[in-house]
Motif scaffolding. Structure first.
Motif, PDB file in Angstrom:
ATOM      1  N   ALA A 172       5.380  -1.605  -3.620  1.00 37.10           N
ATOM      2  CA  ALA A 172       4.153  -2.091  -4.262  1.00 37.10           C
ATOM      3  C   ALA A 172       4.117  -3.618  -4.272  1.00 37.10           C
ATOM      4  CB  ALA A 172       4.063  -1.553  -5.686  1.00 37.10           C
ATOM      5  N   LEU A 173       5.271  -4.227  -4.519  1.00 38.39           N
ATOM      6  CA  LEU A 173       5.348  -5.689  -4.477  1.00 38.39           C
ATOM      7  C   LEU A 173       5.047  -6.208  -3.073  1.00 38.39           C
ATOM      8  CD1 LEU A 173       8.481  -6.384  -6.688  1.00 38.39           C
ATOM      9  CD2 LEU A 173       6.185  -7.298  -7.075  1.00 38.39           C
ATOM     10  N   LEU A 174       5.613  -5.559  -2.084  1.00 37.30           N
ATOM     11  CA  LEU A 174       5.358  -5.972  -0.704  1.00 37.30           C
ATOM     12  C   LEU A 174       3.880  -5.796  -0.356  1.00 37.30           C
ATOM     13  CD1 LEU A 174       8.506  -4.473   1.074  1.00 37.30           C
ATOM     14  CD2 LEU A 174       8.005  -6.894   0.688  1.00 37.30           C
ATOM     15  N   ASN A 175       3.286  -4.730  -0.870  1.00 37.20           N
ATOM     16  CA  ASN A 175       1.874  -4.485  -0.588  1.00 37.20           C
ATOM     17  C   ASN A 175       0.959  -5.515  -1.249  1.00 37.20           C
ATOM     18  OD1 ASN A 175       2.547  -2.263   0.926  1.00 37.20           O
ATOM     19  ND2 ASN A 175       2.156  -0.788  -0.711  1.00 37.20           N
ATOM     20  N   SER A 176       1.479  -6.227  -2.265  1.00 40.92           N
ATOM     21  CA  SER A 176       0.668  -7.258  -2.919  1.00 40.92           C
ATOM     22  C   SER A 176       0.530  -8.503  -2.044  1.00 40.92           C
ATOM     23  CB  SER A 176       1.298  -7.645  -4.266  1.00 40.92           C
ATOM     24  OG  SER A 176       2.514  -8.366  -4.080  1.00 40.92           O
ATOM     25  N   LEU A 177       1.371  -8.597  -1.013  1.00 33.72           N
ATOM     26  CA  LEU A 177       1.277  -9.723  -0.079  1.00 33.72           C
ATOM     27  C   LEU A 177       0.218  -9.440   0.976  1.00 33.72           C
ATOM     28  CD1 LEU A 177       5.102 -10.347   0.520  1.00 33.72           C
ATOM     29  CD2 LEU A 177       3.602 -11.618  -1.024  1.00 33.72           C
ATOM     30  N   THR A 178      -0.193 -10.475   1.641  1.00 27.27           N
ATOM     31  CA  THR A 178      -1.123 -10.299   2.749  1.00 27.27           C
ATOM     32  C   THR A 178      -0.362  -9.725   3.939  1.00 27.27           C
ATOM     33  OG1 THR A 178      -0.710 -12.513   3.656  1.00 27.27           O
ATOM     34  CG2 THR A 178      -2.427 -12.310   1.963  1.00 27.27           C
ATOM     35  N   ALA A 179      -1.104  -9.193   4.881  1.00 21.16           N
ATOM     36  CA  ALA A 179      -0.484  -8.632   6.077  1.00 21.16           C
ATOM     37  C   ALA A 179       0.337  -9.696   6.803  1.00 21.16           C
ATOM     38  CB  ALA A 179      -1.554  -8.054   6.995  1.00 21.16           C
ATOM     39  N   LYS A 180      -0.169 -10.914   6.815  1.00 22.40           N
ATOM     40  CA  LYS A 180       0.532 -12.012   7.483  1.00 22.40           C
ATOM     41  C   LYS A 180       1.850 -12.318   6.779  1.00 22.40           C
ATOM     42  CE  LYS A 180      -0.181 -16.771   9.080  1.00 22.40           C
ATOM     43  NZ  LYS A 180      -1.142 -17.914   9.114  1.00 22.40           N
ATOM     44  N   GLU A 181       1.825 -12.316   5.443  1.00 26.31           N
ATOM     45  CA  GLU A 181       3.042 -12.597   4.685  1.00 26.31           C
ATOM     46  C   GLU A 181       4.076 -11.490   4.876  1.00 26.31           C
ATOM     47  OE1 GLU A 181       1.427 -15.180   0.871  1.00 26.31           O
ATOM     48  OE2 GLU A 181       1.135 -13.010   0.887  1.00 26.31           O
ATOM     49  N   ARG A 182       3.624 -10.250   4.892  1.00 25.90           N
ATOM     50  CA  ARG A 182       4.557  -9.130   5.112  1.00 25.90           C
ATOM     51  C   ARG A 182       5.178  -9.211   6.497  1.00 25.90           C
ATOM     52  NH1 ARG A 182       0.425  -6.129   2.577  1.00 25.90           N
ATOM     53  NH2 ARG A 182      -0.239  -5.251   4.580  1.00 25.90           N
ATOM     54  N   ALA A 183       4.364  -9.553   7.472  1.00 25.67           N
ATOM     55  CA  ALA A 183       4.883  -9.684   8.840  1.00 25.67           C
ATOM     56  C   ALA A 183       5.911 -10.801   8.922  1.00 25.67           C
ATOM     57  CB  ALA A 183       3.729  -9.943   9.807  1.00 25.67           C
ATOM     58  N   ALA A 184       5.681 -11.880   8.187  1.00 25.67           N
ATOM     59  CA  ALA A 184       6.620 -13.006   8.194  1.00 25.67           C
ATOM     60  C   ALA A 184       7.954 -12.600   7.588  1.00 25.67           C
ATOM     61  CB  ALA A 184       6.026 -14.192   7.436  1.00 25.67           C
TER      62      ALA A 184
END
Length: 342
Positions: A190-202
């Motif tokens: 859930a925390l990871l999902n709070s990031l943008t797709a770009k941030e998760r990819a980074a």
């Protein structure tokens, strides 16, 4: 004629309500303005890493309870088999006793002294009387065996019942451990999902780069294994570099931390306990990092919830955490406790 009366003033109650409403609106606006800002990528990563560590800790507890469940299931199965075999033996003893009773009944139940007087052939009667005595002795022995078998069966049934109750409690605990792990992993996601797709990819790219760098550039020096089996275990673990961490997994395609070490040593013909805490007692303890040799087990954290294999030159080989793969890493990245030479 036009009225010149003064307009009616608002009541004190109405003024109070309006004032309170306005104050509440201001407070809400203020709270919204002062609300915690969205966590940064760095903050999310720190929280996620903490949750993963807690999930790994819970995983080792799960592994210990799962090991206990497996042992209890085997014990219950063995006891149930013994009870089934014992019941079969008891039935045979009862059938045998019944056959003897039937044979004795067919010889007649006349008093021996009367039968002797009526007999036209005393020698023949004496032979029959001897047979009756033997049957009585056999019956007594059969009854004793039946009583012994019944006592044994009762004890085995009681033991099986106790083990079944313990197994039920163990399964309940196991379900709780599983729920705890899944809860922590869900929070992390859930925390990871709070990031943008770009941030998760980074974040994913950084994790992959760290794994590749650790595995491709690891300088293991010239460390030698402490034994042939330690060397074989380390080589087996090396062959699994890149395999994903999966909680509760023991290979051969995925592992948790103690799953990797137990699998690696099993390839060298050595059976290790399932959990990191139990593996901590599987051999000679090595307190100094400088004394570690390739293939030694390495324990981390005060509660010993993480374990890996020493690789040499201050590096370990381990299954790190959820979302990561088997890789080399500096021994100093976690709080080292001691090593174990198997």
């Amino acid at each position: 004629m036009a009225s010149h009366r003064r307009p009616k003033q608002p009541s004190r109650t109405r003024v109070t309500v309006l004032t309170a409403t306005a104050a509440a609106a201001v407070a809400l606006t203020s709270q919204a303005a002062q609300a915690d800002p969205k966590p940064t990528k760095k903050e999310v990563k720190a929280k996620v890493d903490k949750l993963y560590e807690e999930a790994e800790n819970a995983t080792e507890k799960f592994n210990g309870v799962k090991e206990k469940q497996d042992k209890l299931e085997k014990q219950v199965g063995d006891l149930q088999d013994k009870v089934a075999r014992g019941q079969g033996e008891l039935n045979e003893l009862r059938n045998g006793l019944g056959s003897m009773a039937t044979a004795q009944y067919r010889t007649g139940g006349i008093d021996p002294s009367v039968q002797l007087m009526l007999s036209s052939d005393p020698d023949s009667y004496l032979d029959k009387a001897s047979t009756l005595d033997q049957l009585s002795t056999k019956q007594a022995e059969a009854l004793r065996k039946i009583a012994d078998k019944q006592r044994t069966l009762k004890q085995q049934r009681q033991e099986a019942s106790t083990k079944l109750e313990e197994l039920a409690e163990t399964r309940k605990t196991l379900a709780g451990n599983k729920k705890e792990i899944q809860g922590k992993l869900s929070k992390a996601q859930a925390l990871l999902n709070s990031l943008t797709a770009k941030e998760r990819a980074a974040l994913a790219a950084a994790e992959a780069e760290r794994a590749n760098r650790a595995s491709s550039r690891a300088d293991l020096g010239n460390a030698l294994p402490s034994s042939q089996r330690a060397g074989a275990a380390f080589s087996a673990a090396q062959s699994k570099i890149g395999s994903p961490y999966v909680w509760g997994a023991t290979g051969p395609s995925s592992f948790d931390c103690s799953g990797l070490t137990s699998w690696a040593y099993s390839q060298a013909g050595v059976s290790l306990p399932r959990t990191s805490q139990s593996q901590a007692n599987a051999g000679q303890r090595i307190s100094s990092q400088s004394a570690l040799k390739k293939g030694d087990l390495v324990l981390f954290y005060g509660d010993l919830h993480h374990i890996g294999l020493y690789a040499g030159n201050g590096q370990i080989l381990h299954a790190p955490k959820p979302g990561a793969s088997v890789r080399y890493e500096s021994i100093n990245n976690m709080p080292f406790q001691f090593g174990v030479r198997v």
